[in-house]
Scaffold this active site. Structure first.
Site, PDB file in Angstrom:
ATOM      1  N   TRP A 106     -21.365 -31.623  -6.703  1.00 52.40           N
ATOM      2  CA  TRP A 106     -22.157 -31.422  -5.489  1.00 52.40           C
ATOM      3  C   TRP A 106     -21.462 -32.026  -4.275  1.00 52.40           C
ATOM      4  CZ3 TRP A 106     -24.840 -27.548  -6.448  1.00 52.40           C
ATOM      5  CH2 TRP A 106     -25.543 -27.393  -7.643  1.00 52.40           C
ATOM      6  N   ASP A 131     -27.379 -36.990  -0.176  1.00 50.46           N
ATOM      7  CA  ASP A 131     -28.021 -35.954  -0.964  1.00 50.46           C
ATOM      8  C   ASP A 131     -28.848 -36.678  -2.032  1.00 50.46           C
ATOM      9  OD1 ASP A 131     -28.701 -33.949  -2.740  1.00 50.46           O
ATOM     10  OD2 ASP A 131     -26.673 -33.109  -2.908  1.00 50.46           O
ATOM     11  N   LYS A 150     -36.121 -30.762  -8.508  1.00 50.95           N
ATOM     12  CA  LYS A 150     -35.806 -31.757  -9.532  1.00 50.95           C
ATOM     13  C   LYS A 150     -36.984 -32.711  -9.728  1.00 50.95           C
ATOM     14  CE  LYS A 150     -31.694 -29.930  -9.281  1.00 50.95           C
ATOM     15  NZ  LYS A 150     -30.601 -30.285  -8.406  1.00 50.95           N
TER      16      LYS A 150
HETATM   17  C1  LIG Z   1     -29.423 -29.423  -7.775  1.00 55.52           C
HETATM   18  C2  LIG Z   1     -28.612 -30.150  -6.779  1.00 55.52           C
HETATM   19  C3  LIG Z   1     -28.044 -29.499  -5.666  1.00 55.52           C
HETATM   20  C4  LIG Z   1     -28.195 -28.011  -5.437  1.00 55.52           C
HETATM   21  O1  LIG Z   1     -29.479 -27.752  -5.033  1.00 55.52           O
HETATM   22  P1  LIG Z   1     -29.951 -26.288  -4.607  1.00 55.52           P
HETATM   23  O2  LIG Z   1     -31.349 -26.550  -4.164  1.00 55.52           O
HETATM   24  O3  LIG Z   1     -29.855 -25.419  -5.827  1.00 55.52           O
HETATM   25  O4  LIG Z   1     -29.075 -25.808  -3.528  1.00 55.52           O
HETATM   26  C5  LIG Z   1     -27.327 -30.261  -4.774  1.00 55.52           C
HETATM   27  N1  LIG Z   1     -27.168 -31.580  -4.948  1.00 55.52           N
HETATM   28  C6  LIG Z   1     -27.692 -32.237  -6.000  1.00 55.52           C
HETATM   29  C7  LIG Z   1     -27.476 -33.699  -6.142  1.00 55.52           C
HETATM   30  C8  LIG Z   1     -28.424 -31.535  -6.953  1.00 55.52           C
HETATM   31  O5  LIG Z   1     -28.948 -32.186  -7.999  1.00 55.52           O
END
Ligand SMILES: *Cc1c(COP(=O)(O)O)cnc(C)c1O
Length: 359
Positions: A102, A172, A196
């Site tokens: 990511w 993030d 999540k």
């Molecule tokens: C799942 C995830 C993403 C991607 O998220 P989307 O909503 O599918 O774009 C980005 N960063 C982290 C840390 C993730 O767990």
């Protein structure tokens, strides 16, 4: 069929109480005679839902008044572009720590609009640790400094934050939002896809300090400006209304449980039980150095691909599903977000103990 223990990394399980509440209100929300799915986002009813979601999030995370909370779409992946488009204001330079897939994607996206300095990386050991950071490698006039707080795929997390001085820290937090206490005032911007730990897929939370909202390059699409959404209270266009409603229910559930500090204790207890088992097992091994282990995502292997396959198949049969690891790590991964009850983790450990004896 009974409900299973779902260890999916995302979308992942939601609290049963929330699903039941949503079910009971599915056809008729609060005497409106309609489902939230069918409701105009310009109504008082929907306004009360989005307001409540925001005020609960502010309360639970202790978000200061000089931060905006935005409910957006496009997932965390769209933030990989929105962050540089909105935050590249002066030097158009950004520091990134590369701790997995990511952060690599986020850095590559920022590089389209400016200069990226990759201050450290843990790629040399398949991202199994958080690199030690040397502040002398930080760019003093970067427009922001980006980290992936919890690495969903590799199962690592920061246990202390880099001191970036006046450079806004951007994180993030897709896979650890509301799982542990965070001091929002230490960040310029936080973002999270909701699927999540917070809601069904479709809504993305952005928490951004007021002074970082504003000027963007002329070519920046209207929908990708934070100012567009901040000025419209996240109602510039049709928001993912039903997701925001379920998000509100999850926040109510978390509030009733006692909030983030209580949830953090529960998460620490669940994760400790699982890591203690992995450390004592002769068959299963964790893949991450102990000091950087995630509370949310736990990758593990047997060291034998055939045995991994057998384990995943038998676990699925027994009602422990979505344990297959990400293809870049292999083996297994148990994601134990807020909604995973302690009982689910203890039962999985029992199952693994039994599997280990039999094999
Ligand atoms: C799942 C995830 C993403 C991607 O998220 P989307 O909503 O599918 O774009 C980005 N960063 C982290 C840390 C993730 O767990």
């Amino acid at each position: 069929m009974e409900r299973v223990y779902n260890f999916s990394a995302g979308p992942s399980m939601l609290p049963l109480e929330v699903l039941k509440k949503a079910q009971s209100e599915m056809l008729n929300w609060n005497n409106t005679g309609m489902s939230v799915m069918e409701m105009s986002h310009r109504t008082k009813s929907f306004d009360s839902i989005i307001q409540k979601a925001e005020s609960l999030l502010r309360k639970l995370m202790g978000i200061p008044d000089n931060y905006k909370v935005l409910f957006l779409q496009g997932g965390a992946s769209t933030q990989f572009a929105m962050v540089p488009l909105n935050l590249f204001k002066k030097s158009k330079k950004a520091d990134f720590v590369i701790t997995g897939a990511w952060s690599k994607k986020a850095a590559a996206e920022s590089e389209k609009y400016g200069t990226v300095n990759r201050v450290a990386s843990s790629a040399d050991k398949t991202f199994s640790y958080i690199p030690k950071l040397d502040p002398s490698t930080f760019d003093k006039d970067a427009d922001f400094f980006h980290i992936t707080y919890n690495n969903t795929i590799y199962g690592t997390r920061y246990t202390s934050l880099p001191d970036t001085g006046n450079v806004p820290l951007v994180a993030d937090i897709s896979s650890n939002i509301l799982s542990q206490e965070m001091d929002v005032s230490k960040f310029g911007l936080l973002y999270a896809g909701a699927q999540k730990n917070l809601a069904p897929a479709g809504v993305t939370i952005v928490i951004v300090r007021d002074d970082l909202i504003g000027e963007t390059p002329d070519f920046c699409p209207t929908m990708l400006k934070y100012s567009t959404h901040a000025e419209a209270g996240s109602l510039y266009n049709t928001p993912p209304a039903y997701c925001i409603y379920v998000c509100m229910l999850v926040l109510e559930w978390l509030d009733e449980m006692g909030g983030v500090a209580v949830m953090q204790k529960k998460n620490e207890k669940k994760a400790k039980a699982f890591y203690d088992y992995l450390d004592s097992s002769k068959m299963f091994k964790g893949t991450v150095v102990p000091e950087d282990r995630s509370l949310m995502n736990i990758p593990f292997v047997t060291g034998n691909e055939e045995l991994d396959k057998k384990f995943i198949a038998e676990a699925t049969e027994a009602g422990f599903v979505s344990l297959k690891g990400h293809r870049s790590v292999g083996g297994m991964r148990a994601s134990i977000y807020n909604a995973m009850p302690e009982e689910g983790v203890m039962k999985l450990i029992d199952f693994m103990t039994k599997f280990e004896k039999e094999n």
